[in-house]
Scaffold this motif. Structure first.
Motif, PDB file in Angstrom:
ATOM      1  N   ILE A  84       0.855  -1.183   0.000  1.00  0.00           N
ATOM      2  CA  ILE A  84       0.000   0.000   0.000  1.00  0.00           C
ATOM      3  C   ILE A  84       0.891   1.234   0.000  1.00  0.00           C
ATOM      4  N   GLY A  85       0.339   2.354  -0.439  1.00  0.00           N
ATOM      5  CA  GLY A  85       1.093   3.597  -0.464  1.00  0.00           C
ATOM      6  C   GLY A  85       1.639   3.888  -1.849  1.00  0.00           C
ATOM      7  N   GLY A  86       2.432   4.953  -1.934  1.00  0.00           N
ATOM      8  CA  GLY A  86       2.997   5.347  -3.213  1.00  0.00           C
ATOM      9  C   GLY A  86       1.915   5.817  -4.173  1.00  0.00           C
ATOM     10  N   ALA A  87       2.201   5.658  -5.470  1.00  0.00           N
ATOM     11  CA  ALA A  87       1.283   6.160  -6.490  1.00  0.00           C
ATOM     12  C   ALA A  87      -0.032   5.398  -6.515  1.00  0.00           C
ATOM     13  N   HIS A  88      -0.029   4.157  -6.024  1.00  0.00           N
ATOM     14  CA  HIS A  88      -1.225   3.333  -6.133  1.00  0.00           C
ATOM     15  C   HIS A  88      -2.099   3.385  -4.899  1.00  0.00           C
ATOM     16  N   GLY A  89      -1.598   3.963  -3.814  1.00  0.00           N
ATOM     17  CA  GLY A  89      -2.401   4.135  -2.621  1.00  0.00           C
ATOM     18  C   GLY A  89      -2.975   2.829  -2.107  1.00  0.00           C
ATOM     19  N   LEU A  90      -4.289   2.846  -1.866  1.00  0.00           N
ATOM     20  CA  LEU A  90      -4.988   1.676  -1.354  1.00  0.00           C
ATOM     21  C   LEU A  90      -5.708   0.892  -2.454  1.00  0.00           C
ATOM     22  N   GLY A  91      -5.509   1.294  -3.711  1.00  0.00           N
ATOM     23  CA  GLY A  91      -6.189   0.634  -4.812  1.00  0.00           C
ATOM     24  C   GLY A  91      -5.921  -0.866  -4.896  1.00  0.00           C
ATOM     25  N   PRO A  92      -4.648  -1.312  -4.837  1.00  0.00           N
ATOM     26  CA  PRO A  92      -4.394  -2.754  -4.903  1.00  0.00           C
ATOM     27  C   PRO A  92      -5.038  -3.521  -3.756  1.00  0.00           C
ATOM     28  N   LEU A  93      -5.044  -2.942  -2.560  1.00  0.00           N
ATOM     29  CA  LEU A  93      -5.679  -3.623  -1.432  1.00  0.00           C
ATOM     30  C   LEU A  93      -7.177  -3.763  -1.668  1.00  0.00           C
ATOM     31  N   GLU A  94      -7.811  -2.696  -2.134  1.00  0.00           N
ATOM     32  CA  GLU A  94      -9.248  -2.763  -2.405  1.00  0.00           C
ATOM     33  C   GLU A  94      -9.553  -3.852  -3.426  1.00  0.00           C
ATOM     34  N   ALA A  95      -8.683  -3.999  -4.438  1.00  0.00           N
ATOM     35  CA  ALA A  95      -8.891  -5.019  -5.465  1.00  0.00           C
ATOM     36  C   ALA A  95      -8.731  -6.423  -4.895  1.00  0.00           C
ATOM     37  N   VAL A  96      -7.752  -6.629  -4.029  1.00  0.00           N
ATOM     38  CA  VAL A  96      -7.562  -7.948  -3.426  1.00  0.00           C
ATOM     39  C   VAL A  96      -8.730  -8.282  -2.503  1.00  0.00           C
ATOM     40  N   LEU A  97      -9.235  -7.295  -1.786  1.00  0.00           N
ATOM     41  CA  LEU A  97     -10.395  -7.538  -0.936  1.00  0.00           C
ATOM     42  C   LEU A  97     -11.629  -7.888  -1.770  1.00  0.00           C
ATOM     43  N   GLN A  98     -11.743  -7.302  -2.939  1.00  0.00           N
ATOM     44  CA  GLN A  98     -12.842  -7.667  -3.831  1.00  0.00           C
ATOM     45  C   GLN A  98     -12.654  -9.097  -4.333  1.00  0.00           C
ATOM     46  N   ALA A  99     -11.413  -9.478  -4.624  1.00  0.00           N
ATOM     47  CA  ALA A  99     -11.139 -10.860  -5.019  1.00  0.00           C
ATOM     48  C   ALA A  99     -11.514 -11.817  -3.892  1.00  0.00           C
ATOM     49  N   ARG A 100     -11.223 -11.419  -2.669  1.00  0.00           N
ATOM     50  CA  ARG A 100     -11.589 -12.243  -1.519  1.00  0.00           C
ATOM     51  C   ARG A 100     -13.091 -12.488  -1.479  1.00  0.00           C
ATOM     52  N   ARG A 101     -13.861 -11.436  -1.694  1.00  0.00           N
ATOM     53  CA  ARG A 101     -15.318 -11.586  -1.657  1.00  0.00           C
ATOM     54  C   ARG A 101     -15.808 -12.498  -2.772  1.00  0.00           C
ATOM     55  N   SER A 102     -15.199 -12.402  -3.947  1.00  0.00           N
ATOM     56  CA  SER A 102     -15.657 -13.217  -5.075  1.00  0.00           C
ATOM     57  C   SER A 102     -15.293 -14.685  -4.917  1.00  0.00           C
ATOM     58  N   LEU A 103     -14.334 -14.988  -4.039  1.00  0.00           N
ATOM     59  CA  LEU A 103     -13.858 -16.360  -3.879  1.00  0.00           C
ATOM     60  C   LEU A 103     -14.451 -17.056  -2.657  1.00  0.00           C
TER      61      LEU A 103
END
Length: 453
Positions: free
Chosen positions: A160-179
Motif C-alpha cells: 500500500i502507499g505510493g502512487a497506487h495508494g490503497l487501490g491494490p488492497l481494495e482489489a484484493v479484498l474484492q477478489a476475496r469476496r468473489s472467492l
C-alpha cells in the motif's frame, strides 16, 4: 470470512490450465457436488441459502489412505469431519461419494506468504498495471492456482502507499469476496515507510487499510530509515485493533531481529516474520542467539524455499536455516512467495513444492516438511488445526500415492476439499506405448492409449 459457498467447483483459471477433465474418482459427474440440492427457485448460485445448503450436504470419501497407513472412510458434513472409520464401513446412503482408493488423504496445506497483487506479471510487456480490475484478476487467478495445488487458505501480502495508494488492497479484498466458499483469502497490508514526518501518509494509510478489511498488519522495517519507529507503528496499530502482524525482513541483521523479538514479546494474536534468508548468512553463533530470542518471544518464521519475494527488493540466495530455528523452538512455516512475478519468474505457488524443497535441501523429514506447509502454516495464519478425525474442519487434500515422501516427490493428481466440499481437482494420466519392457515391468498406468493402426 463469510461461510457462503457457490455450489460448483471453480473453472480452470486462465494461464493455469491443468490436464484434468473427464470423470472424477468414483465416477461422480462433478466431484463432491451434492445431488439434487440446488439453490432453489429464484436463488442465484452465490445466495447465502444456496451456500449453506452446499456446505451442509454430506460427502463420503471412501477408501482413502492416511499418513499413518490406515485405510479409512471419511464422512463430511456441515463443513467438518463427521466420522472416520475403516474402509468399507460407511455406506454412502444419501451422501455424495468420492472413491479415494489409491489416494493419500492429508490435512490441506495453507499458503501463508503470497503476493496476489503482483502475481503473474513476470511476462508483462512494459510497466505492470495496478489498475483495480487487473489486480483483482491477478489476485483471483493466483488464488485459484494455489487452490488447485491444495491451499484452501491464502494470506496475500499487498503493498500500500505510493502512487497506487490503497487501490491494490481494495482489489484484493474484492477478489476475496468473489472467492468465498472456494478458498479463504485474507489480506496483509504492507506499507513501506512509516517513521518520522515522511511516514505520516503511510501511517494514515495503514489505519485506513485496517478499516477497509485488511485483517493482518504488515510492514518492511528493513526498508525504513528508522526500523524501530516502523515496528512501533505496526505493533501499536495491531495491538489497538487486535490484528496479527506479519513482517517482511531479510533477517541478516542480528540487532534487527533482537529488536523485533523484544518489541513483539507478548503481543497477541502474534507476530510472524519472513523470509529471513539472511539468517543463513550469519555466523553460526549469532544465528543461534537470534533464534533463541525469537523462540523466547514467541515470534514465528515463514520461510520461502522456492526463493525470495520481491517485497524486499533484493534476491536472497539462501533459505532461512529451518533446522536451526526448529531446534531453538521457533515455529517455522513455509510459503511459496512469488508466483511468476519479479521475485521468481517461474514460481509455481505450490505448497507441495515448498515441502519437497525442505525435504530435499532443508534437511527435514518428509512428514516434517509437510507439517511446515500444513499445520505450521495454518498456525501462522491463526487458523484452527486440521486432523483427519471427527470434529476437525473439513479442509483436506487427496493426492494419488500411498505415503508422504512419494507425494512430495511426484504429486500430479490432486483433489481439494474446502469446508466439506470438493472445490478443485487436477487429473494426470501417464501412459506408455505398448512395448515388451513396459509389459514386463508392469509400469503404472492411469489410462491406456487407443490401439494404433
Amino acid at each position: 470470512m463469510s461461510d457462503s459457498q457457490p455450489p460448483q467447483p471453480p473453472p480452470s483459471p486462465r494461464n493455469g490450465r491443468g490436464d484434468g477433465g473427464g470423470r472424477p474418482p468414483g465416477g461422480s459427474p462433478s466431484p463432491g457436488t451434492p445431488p439434487a440440492r440446488g439453490p432453489g427457485p429464484g436463488r442465484p448460485p452465490g445466495h447465502p441459502a444456496a451456500a449453506a445448503a452446499a456446505e451442509s450436504a454430506a460427502l463420503l470419501l471412501a477408501g482413502a489412505r492416511l499418513a499413518d497407513g490406515r485405510l479409512v472412510d471419511v464422512r463430511l458434513g456441515g463443513g467438518r469431519i463427521q466420522a472416520v472409520g475403516p474402509a468399507g464401513s460407511m455406506p454412502s446412503g444419501a451422501s455424495a461419494r468420492v472413491d479415494l482408493t489409491g489416494w493419500l488423504l492429508l490435512p490441506a496445506p495453507a499458503e501463508p506468504h503470497a503476493h496476489g497483487d503482483t502475481a503473474l506479471t513476470a511476462d508483462c510487456a512494459g510497466p505492470v498495471s495496478h489498475a483495480p480490475e487487473e489486480v483483482q484478476r491477478r489476485a483471483t487467478e493466483a488464488a485459484l492456482l494455489q487452490l488447485g495445488h491444495g491451499a484452501t487458505a491464502v494470506r496475500s501480502h499487498v503493498r500500500i502507499g505510493g502512487a497506487h495508494g490503497l487501490g491494490p488492497l481494495e482489489a484484493v479484498l474484492q477478489a476475496r469476496r468473489s472467492l468465498r466458499g472456494l478458498t479463504d483469502l485474507t489480506a496483509a497490508a504492507v506499507p513501506r515507510l512509516l517513521s518520522g514526518t515522511a511516514g505520516a501518509d503511510g501511517r494514515a494509510m495503514l489505519r485506513d487499510a485496517v478499516r477497509m478489511g485488511a485483517s493482518v498488519v504488515g510492514g518492511c522495517p528493513d526498508l525504513d530509515p528508522d526500523p524501530a519507529g516502523h515496528l512501533e507503528v505496526v505493533l501499536g496499530l495491531a495491538s489497538e485493533h487486535g490484528c496479527p502482524v506479519d513482517l517482511h525482513t531479510d533477517g541478516g541483521d542480528p540487532d534487527g531481529l533482537a529488536r523485533i523479538a523484544a518489541m513483539a514479546r507478548g503481543l497477541r494474536p502474534g507476530v510472524v516474520i519472513g523470509p529471513c534468508g539472511g539468517l543463513s548468512r550469519l555466523p553460526l553463533e549469532a544465528a543461534h542467539r537470534a533464534a533463541d530470542r525469537l523462540a523466547e518471544a514467541g515470534v514465528r518464521v515463514t520461510c520461502l524455499p522456492q526463493g525470495d519475494c520481491a517485497a524486499l527488493e533484493r534476491r536472497g540466495l539462501r533459505t532461512a536455516p529451518v533446522r536451526l530455528l526448529r531446534a531453538a523452538g521457533v515455529r517455522v512455516a513455509a510459503g511459496s512467495g512469488a508466483l511468476r512475478d519479479a521475485g521468481n519468474p517461474v514460481g509455481r505457488g505450490d505448497p507441495l513444492e515448498a515441502a519437497y524443497l525442505l525435504a530435499s535441501q532443508g534437511g527435514l523429514r518428509p512428514a516434517e516438511a509437510y507439517e511446515a506447509v500444513g499445520t505450521a502454516a495454518r498456525e501462522a495464519m491463526g487458523l484452527p488445526e486440521v486432523r483427519v478425525e471427527p470434529g476437525a474442519p473439513a479442509e483436506l487434500l487427496a493426492v494419488r500415492g500411498d505415503r508422504i515422501a512419494g507425494v512430495l516427490s511426484l504429486a500430479y493428481s490432486r483433489i481439494v476439499v474446502h469446508r466439506g466440499r470438493v472445490v478443485a481437482r487436477t487429473s494426470a494420466v501417464r501412459e506408455y506405448c505398448d512395448s515388451a519392457v513396459a509389459a514386463a515391468l508392469d509400469l503404472p498406468r492411469q489410462g491406456r492409449m487407443e490401439p494404433g493402426p
